[in-house]
Design a protein around this motif. Structure first.
Motif, PDB file in Angstrom:
ATOM      1  N   GLU A   1       0.828  -1.204   0.000  1.00  0.00           N
ATOM      2  CA  GLU A   1       0.000   0.000   0.000  1.00  0.00           C
ATOM      3  C   GLU A   1       0.867   1.260   0.000  1.00  0.00           C
ATOM      4  OE1 GLU A   1      -3.275   2.061   2.911  1.00  0.00           O
ATOM      5  OE2 GLU A   1      -3.113  -0.109   2.907  1.00  0.00           O
TER       6      GLU A   1
ATOM      7  N   VAL B   1       2.798   2.282  -2.445  1.00  0.00           N
ATOM      8  CA  VAL B   1       4.036   2.115  -3.212  1.00  0.00           C
ATOM      9  C   VAL B   1       3.687   1.901  -4.676  1.00  0.00           C
ATOM     10  CG1 VAL B   1       6.090   0.661  -3.539  1.00  0.00           C
ATOM     11  CG2 VAL B   1       5.247   1.140  -1.221  1.00  0.00           C
ATOM     12  N   ASP B   2       4.372   2.591  -5.568  1.00  0.00           N
ATOM     13  CA  ASP B   2       4.201   2.420  -7.004  1.00  0.00           C
ATOM     14  C   ASP B   2       4.992   1.186  -7.430  1.00  0.00           C
ATOM     15  OD1 ASP B   2       4.824   2.567  -9.848  1.00  0.00           O
ATOM     16  OD2 ASP B   2       4.086   4.622  -9.791  1.00  0.00           O
ATOM     17  N   LYS B   3       4.295   0.188  -7.969  1.00  0.00           N
ATOM     18  CA  LYS B   3       4.937  -1.077  -8.352  1.00  0.00           C
ATOM     19  C   LYS B   3       6.074  -0.861  -9.344  1.00  0.00           C
ATOM     20  CE  LYS B   3       3.934  -5.770 -10.053  1.00  0.00           C
ATOM     21  NZ  LYS B   3       5.290  -6.012 -10.402  1.00  0.00           N
ATOM     22  N   GLN B   4       5.872   0.013 -10.326  1.00  0.00           N
ATOM     23  CA  GLN B   4       6.912   0.237 -11.336  1.00  0.00           C
ATOM     24  C   GLN B   4       8.169   0.849 -10.715  1.00  0.00           C
ATOM     25  OE1 GLN B   4       6.611  -0.873 -14.607  1.00  0.00           O
ATOM     26  NE2 GLN B   4       8.804  -0.547 -14.468  1.00  0.00           N
ATOM     27  N   VAL B   5       7.995   1.759  -9.783  1.00  0.00           N
ATOM     28  CA  VAL B   5       9.138   2.372  -9.099  1.00  0.00           C
ATOM     29  C   VAL B   5       9.889   1.309  -8.301  1.00  0.00           C
ATOM     30  CG1 VAL B   5       9.828   4.041  -7.311  1.00  0.00           C
ATOM     31  CG2 VAL B   5       8.126   4.682  -9.036  1.00  0.00           C
TER      32      VAL B   5
ATOM     33  N   TYR C   1       3.708  -8.399  -3.010  1.00  0.00           N
ATOM     34  CA  TYR C   1       4.570  -7.965  -4.104  1.00  0.00           C
ATOM     35  C   TYR C   1       5.475  -9.111  -4.515  1.00  0.00           C
ATOM     36  CZ  TYR C   1       8.449  -5.749  -6.569  1.00  0.00           C
ATOM     37  OH  TYR C   1       9.403  -5.435  -7.505  1.00  0.00           O
TER      38      TYR C   1
ATOM     39  N   ALA D   1      12.026   3.364  -3.144  1.00  0.00           N
ATOM     40  CA  ALA D   1      10.663   3.166  -3.645  1.00  0.00           C
ATOM     41  C   ALA D   1       9.598   3.543  -2.608  1.00  0.00           C
ATOM     42  CB  ALA D   1      10.481   1.714  -4.077  1.00  0.00           C
TER      43      ALA D   1
END
Length: 163
Positions: free
Chosen positions: A32, A34-38, A66, A157
Motif C-alpha cells: 500500500e 508504493v508504485d509497483k513500477q518504481v 509484491y 521506492a
C-alpha cells in the motif's frame, strides 16, 4: 442450428488474452502506498537478474503483496545455506512471516563452486511487512550484499523509511 466457426488464429488470440488477463489478476501489485513500477525499477537496478526473486508479504500470514520476477523464479528449490532441505523464496517468506530469523547468507550450489545462491530475508522496518529474496547463478550476490541493496531499493521506492 448455426454454430459460429472462428479461425484458429482468432481462437488462439482470444485464449492468449484470457490467459494474460487471468494471470495479471493473480499477480500481486505492491505494498500500500508504493508504485509497483518504481519498486520494480529500484530492485532491477540493484539486484536485478533473471534468476532473482524478491517477495514482500504480510507479517504473520506471509500473504504475498509484491513479487519481483515470475512464479518459476520464486518457486525454485535452492539450498538454505544453513543445512536442512532446499526451500523456495515462497517458503522463506512464510518462515520469516511467522517469526523466523532474519537471514543474509550465501553458499555454492554446485560442487565446483561455479554457481552460488544468496538469500536475504527479514522484516521491513516501519511496516507490518516481511521480505524474502534469493539470487542463484554464476553472478549471484552474497546474502549480506543483497540485504543491503534491497534495503536501499525499499527506501528509494518508499516501502520503508530511511534509517
Amino acid at each position: 442450428m448455426w454454430t459460429p466457426v472462428f479461425p484458429a488464429a482468432a481462437r488462439r488470440a482470444g485464449l492468449a488474452a484470457a490467459l494474460a488477463a487471468s494471470l495479471g489478476a493473480c499477480s500481486p501489485g505492491a505494498p500500500e502506498g508504493v508504485d509497483k513500477q518504481v519498486l520494480d525499477n529500484a530492485i532491477s537496478q540493484r539486484i536485478g537478474d533473471p534468476n532473482t526473486c524478491v517477495l514482500i508479504g504480510k507479517a504473520g500470514s506471509g500473504e504475498v503483496v509484491y513479487r519481483y520476477n515470475t512464479h518459476v523464479a520464486c518457486g525454485r528449490q535452492l539450498p538454505t545455506c544453513e543445512g536442512g532441505s532446499a526451500v523456495s523464496a515462497d517458503d522463506m517468506l512464510e518462515a520469516v512471516a511467522k517469526g523466523g530469523p532474519e537471514i543474509a547468507v550465501s553458499c555454492p550450489t554446485v560442487a565446483d563452486r561455479s554457481r552460488s545462491v544468496g538469500w536475504a530475508a527479514g522484516r521491513v522496518p516501519g511496516r507490518d511487512l516481511v521480505y524474502a529474496a534469493v539470487m542463484e547463478g554464476d553472478k549471484a550476490l552474497p546474502g549480506r550484499v543483497m540485504a543491503d541493496r534491497i534495503e536501499r531499493a525499499f527506501v528509494e521506492a518508499g516501502v520503508q523509511p530511511a534509517r
